[in-house]
Write a protein that holds these residues in place. Structure first.
Motif, PDB file in Angstrom:
ATOM      1  N   THR A  54       0.843  -1.197   0.000  1.00  0.00           N
ATOM      2  CA  THR A  54       0.000   0.000   0.000  1.00  0.00           C
ATOM      3  C   THR A  54       0.875   1.242   0.000  1.00  0.00           C
ATOM      4  OG1 THR A  54      -1.589  -1.189   1.372  1.00  0.00           O
ATOM      5  CG2 THR A  54      -1.953   1.171   1.087  1.00  0.00           C
ATOM      6  N   LEU A  55       0.665   2.099  -0.964  1.00  0.00           N
ATOM      7  CA  LEU A  55       1.343   3.403  -0.990  1.00  0.00           C
ATOM      8  C   LEU A  55       0.326   4.501  -0.688  1.00  0.00           C
ATOM      9  CD1 LEU A  55       3.694   3.021  -4.104  1.00  0.00           C
ATOM     10  CD2 LEU A  55       4.234   2.649  -1.686  1.00  0.00           C
ATOM     11  N   GLY A  56       0.847   5.669  -0.331  1.00  0.00           N
ATOM     12  CA  GLY A  56      -0.057   6.785  -0.050  1.00  0.00           C
ATOM     13  C   GLY A  56      -0.524   6.779   1.389  1.00  0.00           C
TER      14      GLY A  56
ATOM     15  N   ARG B  55       5.109   9.633   2.290  1.00  0.00           N
ATOM     16  CA  ARG B  55       5.172   8.893   1.021  1.00  0.00           C
ATOM     17  C   ARG B  55       6.617   8.537   0.671  1.00  0.00           C
ATOM     18  NH1 ARG B  55       0.210  11.534   0.319  1.00  0.00           N
ATOM     19  NH2 ARG B  55      -1.129  10.302  -1.045  1.00  0.00           N
TER      20      ARG B  55
ATOM     21  N   VAL C 224       8.438   4.697   0.180  1.00  0.00           N
ATOM     22  CA  VAL C 224       9.132   4.199  -1.005  1.00  0.00           C
ATOM     23  C   VAL C 224      10.574   3.839  -0.650  1.00  0.00           C
ATOM     24  CG1 VAL C 224       9.921   4.810  -3.324  1.00  0.00           C
ATOM     25  CG2 VAL C 224       7.606   5.433  -2.579  1.00  0.00           C
TER      26      VAL C 224
ATOM     27  N   ALA D  52      -2.858   1.890  -4.608  1.00  0.00           N
ATOM     28  CA  ALA D  52      -2.548   3.317  -4.629  1.00  0.00           C
ATOM     29  C   ALA D  52      -3.631   4.011  -5.431  1.00  0.00           C
ATOM     30  CB  ALA D  52      -1.177   3.562  -5.258  1.00  0.00           C
TER      31      ALA D  52
ATOM     32  N   ARG E 140      -3.770   7.975  -5.558  1.00  0.00           N
ATOM     33  CA  ARG E 140      -3.330   9.266  -6.080  1.00  0.00           C
ATOM     34  C   ARG E 140      -2.339   9.045  -7.214  1.00  0.00           C
ATOM     35  NH1 ARG E 140      -4.408  13.750  -3.223  1.00  0.00           N
ATOM     36  NH2 ARG E 140      -4.481  14.488  -5.377  1.00  0.00           N
TER      37      ARG E 140
ATOM     38  N   HIS F  86       0.386  10.550  -7.945  1.00  0.00           N
ATOM     39  CA  HIS F  86       1.815  10.526  -7.598  1.00  0.00           C
ATOM     40  C   HIS F  86       2.215   9.203  -6.950  1.00  0.00           C
ATOM     41  CE1 HIS F  86      -0.597  12.687  -4.700  1.00  0.00           C
ATOM     42  NE2 HIS F  86       0.333  12.786  -3.801  1.00  0.00           N
ATOM     43  N   ASP F  87       1.268   8.542  -6.291  1.00  0.00           N
ATOM     44  CA  ASP F  87       1.574   7.224  -5.740  1.00  0.00           C
ATOM     45  C   ASP F  87       1.649   6.169  -6.851  1.00  0.00           C
ATOM     46  OD1 ASP F  87       1.666   8.171  -3.088  1.00  0.00           O
ATOM     47  OD2 ASP F  87      -0.521   8.081  -2.960  1.00  0.00           O
TER      48      ASP F  87
ATOM     49  N   ALA G 155       4.954   6.495  -8.340  1.00  0.00           N
ATOM     50  CA  ALA G 155       5.980   5.885  -7.494  1.00  0.00           C
ATOM     51  C   ALA G 155       6.017   4.378  -7.707  1.00  0.00           C
ATOM     52  CB  ALA G 155       5.717   6.218  -6.031  1.00  0.00           C
TER      53      ALA G 155
ATOM     54  N   GLU H 278      -8.575   9.372  -0.380  1.00  0.00           N
ATOM     55  CA  GLU H 278      -7.737   9.285  -1.572  1.00  0.00           C
ATOM     56  C   GLU H 278      -8.527   8.944  -2.841  1.00  0.00           C
ATOM     57  OE1 GLU H 278      -3.336   8.253  -0.517  1.00  0.00           O
ATOM     58  OE2 GLU H 278      -4.604   6.598   0.135  1.00  0.00           O
TER      59      GLU H 278
END
Lengths: 401, 434
Positions: free
Chosen positions: A171-173, A187, A191, A237, A239, A241-242, A245, A291
């Motif tokens: 999970t990112l964000g 964030r 990463v 993710a 967003r 930007h996530d 990434a 999100e």
């Protein structure tokens, strides 16, 4: 009247009866998915496998063979990402096994050690045409654990499993932040931690190759398989930007990555298409909060138009409904521009390909598992009923639902 | 306290309202579902200003001279949907200081720029009961809103005959209001707390009656007790959150004791006590959820609750409980009830007039009847088909949603910024980021 037709359909097959050695399913419309729809089609089943599919005029049904009828017959549906079986119906701590919060990175947590095949929600999904799910650990930690692919026969993880280790859930964000001030708190930290872990796994794999007796690290062992491209990362993710990434890390370590949720994927369709990754768009009815604030019910259609490969999912829910139903979510996507044929393909053969089980399920073809869903109309229409399902040649009737 | 509109914006609003009052439109050619009668194919709906003037088959309705004729051939027209339980508008009610706070008004929290309002319009909803949450035994006074395009909450209010804002009062039992003291820890404690509160309200009511209009003898003002006196006297509907069968019966027991008028909300296990609810003559506002569970009380939630209660003779409506379900998909709740065995016409009524009755607004809204407010939706097809889109939503003769308008379409489908607070159509400066 429905109850009557159901009785006719399944009277010969009490729930969980041993597979009838052979029977026929006849549909006014049969969707093999692997080929064109068949008017008045027949699917012949023997010993849990499909032996023949074709127009009734060309398929010889042996005299005396049991025959079940429905307006529409499709392959059993595949939910390309759920948490059912780990997130129990009661939603109390005792039946929620999708997320252990003691550490940010726990790729060693296996879904097969947590999947509860007899949870009532397993039967709920089966009653709505779903026969296979990709389920496991949920979003909420940087690396929450593993996922599996399982048939919804409701017996046990060991008996029903198709793929014991399908993916590793990342999970990112905001959703991946550590609890109570623990890392990752940002964030960028998330990463960095993921990249460090992958580097460790690379060293670990090299060491294990040099020294076969070196101590086993369960987590690094799994990540080594991710680095070897045996196992994809399922990156939740939303967003943009996530999502970027996720593609950046995938590129750096040459990983297989599947983008999960991906609410803002529509802002970067060319990049996703070029990266050649699959997307599991969030359920069409997912709440557009947090999100997902910029989410759109049109995402599946936009992915299709951009030639991004995708499959459909019920996802994870923390409250009510405790599970979404991929059949319903697909219906709403169809109502928002996704062609029905594309939706059916995403729910069957495409999902099977993504999950590496298309040799077994996902289409009505001779030699494949006899996994079918029977309907009294268009499966995506609100008012259509699922009359029952067949899994491995076993008929299940949850009642017309 | 009351927002002061900018003079030029106020003038614009007045001008638009006056124009709407004079406009006559005839919507011609649609299949019309008036709800208070059979469907009319190739029908005509005549709207004068904010009010429905005539409805009927093309041959039976004379289109007034000078009317703007709107061709809606192939479409379906039905009354604007009425949601009897929603949390749009960024609503908030009682705070954490105690379990019973009848003095708190939802209307004081409403953000008219909340995108939930635009999304509800996109779902065909024209009237909504906005309620505070269920984490209290009594979380405050609810507010009934018309989903006009408005700049202030006052623009959205529905007024009672005496000018006061229309609304009910929100109560809850079961597990949601249970937490540490002073909140109840058990069901028995919950019922005792709310009974004691109603006894205080009765006492207040008795003192007011004893004063016989003499200001010197009136009891000290008490905002909370005043609201409960309105409930005791049937002037303020009790909207009661309740899931489990035993909790439903507890509400009926309290109603019997205190005589308030009441709507049962959610009623996940309503089907188990349908006969008792029917005998009490209490309407139910039912939630339709895609799967049971998620909380202990919803373990037995069933898609056929609406059908079972309806067949038992209980007046049934549906609600979104937005954000639990999405206002843009409110028609779907009726459709899933039909899937589970509910009569189609009854399900349509459950999205419109049945909910209007629960809000005491059945004289104004809920059916396409001459003299009622011109609140209606234009649909692309059958209201219970997944393939049908809400094309337009009209409130009091004014179009508030049009799928053909890209800005409105973004609310209907979603997209970047669709969940941000919105600059409204009457606002002249907020076009950035659109």
């Amino acid at each position: 009247m429905l109850a009557l037709s159901l009785g006719v359909l399944f009277a010969a097959l009490p729930q969980e009866a041993p597979p009838a050695t052979a029977f026929a399913v006849r549909g006014a419309k049969v969707y093999p998915v692997a080929g064109a729809p068949i008017d008045d089609g027949v699917v012949l089943v023997r010993d849990g496998r499909i032996v023949q599919v074709g127009p009734a005029a060309t398929v010889a049904v042996p005299a005396g063979m049991a025959e079940r009828r429905a307006a529409v017959v499709t392959p059993g549906l595949i939910d390309a990402h759920a948490t059912v079986g780990l997130t129990g119906i009661l939603n109390v701590p005792h039946d929620q096994d999708q997320l252990d919060r003691s550490a940010a990175v726990q790729p060693e947590l296996r879904a097969i050690d947590a999947y509860h095949a007899r949870d009532p929600l397993v039967g709920w999904l089966r009653g709505l045409g779903v026969t296979t799910v990709h389920t496991g650990h949920a979003p909420g930690a940087l690396v929450a654990g593993q996922t599996m692919v399982v048939k919804l026969r409701g017996r046990s993880a060991d008996q029903d499993v198709l793929v014991p280790l399908a993916m590793v859930a990342v999970t990112l964000g905001d959703g991946g932040r550590g609890p109570g001030g623990k890392s990752p708190g940002t964030r960028a930290k998330a990463v960095a931690m993921l990249r460090e872990q992958l580097l460790k796994a690379r060293e670990y794999a090299a060491k294990r190759q040099r020294e076969p007796d070196a101590a086993v690290d369960l987590g690094l062992d799994v990540l080594a398989r991710v680095l070897a491209r045996e196992v994809p990362l399922l990156v939740t993710a939303h967003r943009a930007h996530d999502l970027q990434a996720a593609l950046r890390v995938a590129d750096e370590f040459q990983l297989r990555v599947v983008l999960d949720g991906a609410a803002e994927a529509y802002t970067m369709l060319p990049e996703i298409q070029r990266a050649g990754v699959w997307v599991l768009p969030h359920p069409a009815m997912a709440r557009t909060t947090g999100e997902l604030a910029n989410g759109t019910m049109e995402l599946p259609k936009l992915l299709l138009d951009a030639r991004v490969p995708f499959a459909l999912q019920s996802g994870f829910e923390g409250y009510v409904p405790k599970t979404r139903v991929v059949t319903f979510e697909a219906g709403v996507a169809v109502g928002r521009g996704l062609p029905a044929a594309a939706a059916l393909r995403a729910l069957t053969l495409d999902a099977a390909r993504l999950l590496g089980v298309d040799g077994r399920v996902g289409s009505l073809e001779p030699g494949k598992d006899a996994d079918l869903a029977l309907w009294d109309g268009d499966p995506f229409e609100y008012t259509t009923h699922c009359l029952g399902t067949v899994i491995d040649g076993v008929g299940y009737a949850e009642g017309p639902r | 306290m009351l927002p002061r509109p900018l003079p030029f914006a106020f003038a614009l609003a007045v001008t638009l309202a006056a124009a709407a009052a004079q406009e006559v439109r005839a919507f011609v050619g649609a299949r019309i579902l008036p709800i208070d009668g059979p469907a009319v194919d190739d029908g005509v709906l005549v709207v004068r200003g904010a009010v429905i003037e005539a409805i009927g088959a093309r041959a039976a309705v004379v289109i007034p001279a000078g009317a703007e004729v709107v061709d809606v051939a192939g479409r379906t027209l039905m009354p604007g949907l009425v949601c009897s339980h929603s949390h749009i508008g960024a609503v908030a009610g009682a705070d954490g200081s105690g379990p019973i706070q009848p003095e708190v008004r939802a209307l004081d929290s409403i953000n008219p720029r909340d995108p939930g309002i635009q999304k509800a319009q996109a779902g065909g909803i024209t009237t909504v009961n906005v309620m505070p949450g269920s984490g209290h035994l009594l979380s405050g006074q609810t507010v009934y809103l018309k989903l006009r395009d408005g700049r202030t909450v006052d623009d959205l209010l529905i007024r009672n005959a005496d000018g006061s804002p229309a609304g009910g009062i929100k109560l809850a039992n079961g597990t949601n209001p249970q937490r540490d003291a002073p909140f109840p820890g058990t069901r028995g404690k919950a019922a005792a707390l709310i009974r004691a509160q109603f006894h205080r309200a009765r006492e207040h009511q008795r003192k007011i009656a004893a004063a016989a209009g003499d200001p010197a003898k009136l009891p000290e003002r008490n905002l909370g007790l005043e609201a409960l006196v309105e409930a005791l006297e049937g002037r303020r509907m009790v909207h009661h959150h309740t899931h489990r069968a035993d909790d439903i019966l507890t509400v009926l027991r309290l109603r019997e004791e205190f005589g308030f008028r009441c709507v049962l909300h959610h009623v996940s296990e309503g089907g188990l006590v349908a006969a008792e609810i029917a005998a009490a003559g209490v309407p139910c506002s039912v939630i339709v959820i895609d799967a049971p569970g998620g909380k202990l009380e919803a373990r037995n939630l069933s898609l056929d609750t609406g059908a079972v209660l309806d067949r038992a003779g209980v007046p049934v409506g549906f609600h979104t409980d937005d954000g639990i379900t999405d206002s843009r998909l409110f028609l779907r709740s009726g459709a899933l009830a039909v899937r589970a065995g509910m009569d189609r016409d009854r399900a349509l009524a459950a999205l419109t007039i049945a909910n209007a009755r629960m809000l005491d607004l059945e004289q104004r809204i809920g059916t396409l009847t001459p003299g009622k407010d011109a609140d209606f939706v234009v649909l692309g097809g059958d209201p219970f088909s997944v393939y049908t889109q809400v094309l337009q939503t009209w409130v009091e003769g004014v179009k508030v949603f049009d799928l053909a308008d890209p800005k409105d379409r973004r609310f209907a489908m979603g997209g970047y910024g669709a969940s941000d607070d919105q600059a409204l159509s009457l606002c002249c400066y907020g076009q950035g980021g659109q």
